[in-house]
Enzyme design. Structure first.
Site, PDB file in Angstrom:
ATOM      1  N   ASP A 206      66.230  13.658  79.558  1.00  0.00           N
ATOM      2  CA  ASP A 206      65.652  14.722  78.870  1.00  0.00           C
ATOM      3  C   ASP A 206      65.415  15.935  80.046  1.00  0.00           C
ATOM      4  OD1 ASP A 206      62.836  14.159  80.427  1.00  0.00           O
ATOM      5  OD2 ASP A 206      63.353  12.199  79.918  1.00  0.00           O
ATOM      6  N   ASP A 208      62.363  16.926  80.792  1.00  0.00           N
ATOM      7  CA  ASP A 208      60.667  16.871  81.311  1.00  0.00           C
ATOM      8  C   ASP A 208      60.330  18.013  80.570  1.00  0.00           C
ATOM      9  OD1 ASP A 208      59.186  15.074  82.873  1.00  0.00           O
ATOM     10  OD2 ASP A 208      58.845  16.797  84.117  1.00  0.00           O
TER      11      ASP A 208
END
Ligand code: ZN
Length: 266
Positions: A206, A208
């Site tokens: 991802d 973040d």
């Protein structure tokens, strides 16, 4: 079958098994039991031990993992070189989901974790370069099909279990962080304190919370992306273990030379 192993792999979120035809070994340590029974098997002529960091049923959250027991147990089995895959958030837009990173630095933002074996006396290990140079070189060369790991970067390790705020995430980027996770510390330093080679390989799941316009990371996303990349990660790890040196000539091996330890190494 001989339970001893020379190479250890500590599997992160989503990687709960690695080896085929493996023997299961229960190891007890002065720090309690490791996260799970350790499985040992031959991989390309090398004896490899696998330990799922969170337990195979993921019962240990990052701040409750028995890190000291895990490292002690692996060393007691004979392990001297460790490969440590983990899931991370990318702190830079170019490090998107599915990217592999072999970090060369670590920034510790954890708190309250037991992070040393040296609870007596004055024992201070060098930690300027937290990862094994030989292990890093092997992982960077162990390219499989569509895997080309990014060479270097600082891994910020947060206490968790919550994810970062947007401000924290932007700050981690501004202080030089490339990726962020919750388990890279104290695992790395505990390995160094036992003179083990330790090399992290981070899978970005991802972006973040810091990348502009992104929605902020969720647990569902982390597990989904890790699951999608488990086959790629396994192939890199299994290729790498066969290429690790049989004789260690790196600084990790001599990290404790001249240091008087408060205990005998297992
Ligand atoms: Zn080393």
């Amino acid at each position: 079958m001989n339970a001893a192993a020379e190479i250890g792999v500590i599997g992160g979120s989503g990687l709960y098994a690695l080896l085929e035809d493996a023997e299961e070994v229960e190891v007890s340590t002065p720090y309690g039991s490791p996260s799970d029974p350790i499985t040992v098997a031959d991989v390309g002529g090398r004896r490899v031990a696998f330990l799922p960091r969170h337990g195979r049923d993921h019962r240990y959250p990052p701040h409750k993992i028995p890190y000291r027991a895990n490292l002690w147990a692996l060393r007691a089995l004979g392990v001297r070189q460790i490969l440590a895959p983990c899931a991370v958030g990318g702190l830079r837009p170019e490090l998107g989901p599915g990217t592999f990173v072999v970090p060369d630095q670590l920034i510790d933002r954890t708190s309250g974790r037991a992070q040393t074996f040296y609870d007596e006396g004055a024992v201070h290990v060098s930690f300027a370069d937290p990862y094994c140079p030989n292990g890093r070189a092997v992982l960077l060369k162990a390219r499989q099909a569509d895997v080309e790991p990014v060479d270097g970067g600082a891994m910020v390790v947060i206490e968790g279990p919550r994810f970062s705020t947007r401000a924290e995430s932007r700050w981690f980027t501004s202080i030089g962080g490339s990726v962020v996770n919750m388990t890279g510390h104290p695992e790395a330093v505990l390995a160094r304190e036992l003179a083990l080679c330790y090399t992290a390989i981070a899978l970005v799941t991802d972006l973040d919370a810091g990348v502009e316009g992104d929605h902020g990371v969720t647990q569902e996303e982390v597990f989904r992306v890790f699951g999608e990349n488990t086959v790629r990660l396994r192939s890199v790890l299994l290729a790498a273990v066969t290429q690790l040196p049989t004789v260690r000539d790196c600084p990790c091996a001599t990290a404790l030379d001249g240091i008087k330890l408060p205990f005998d190494l297992p």
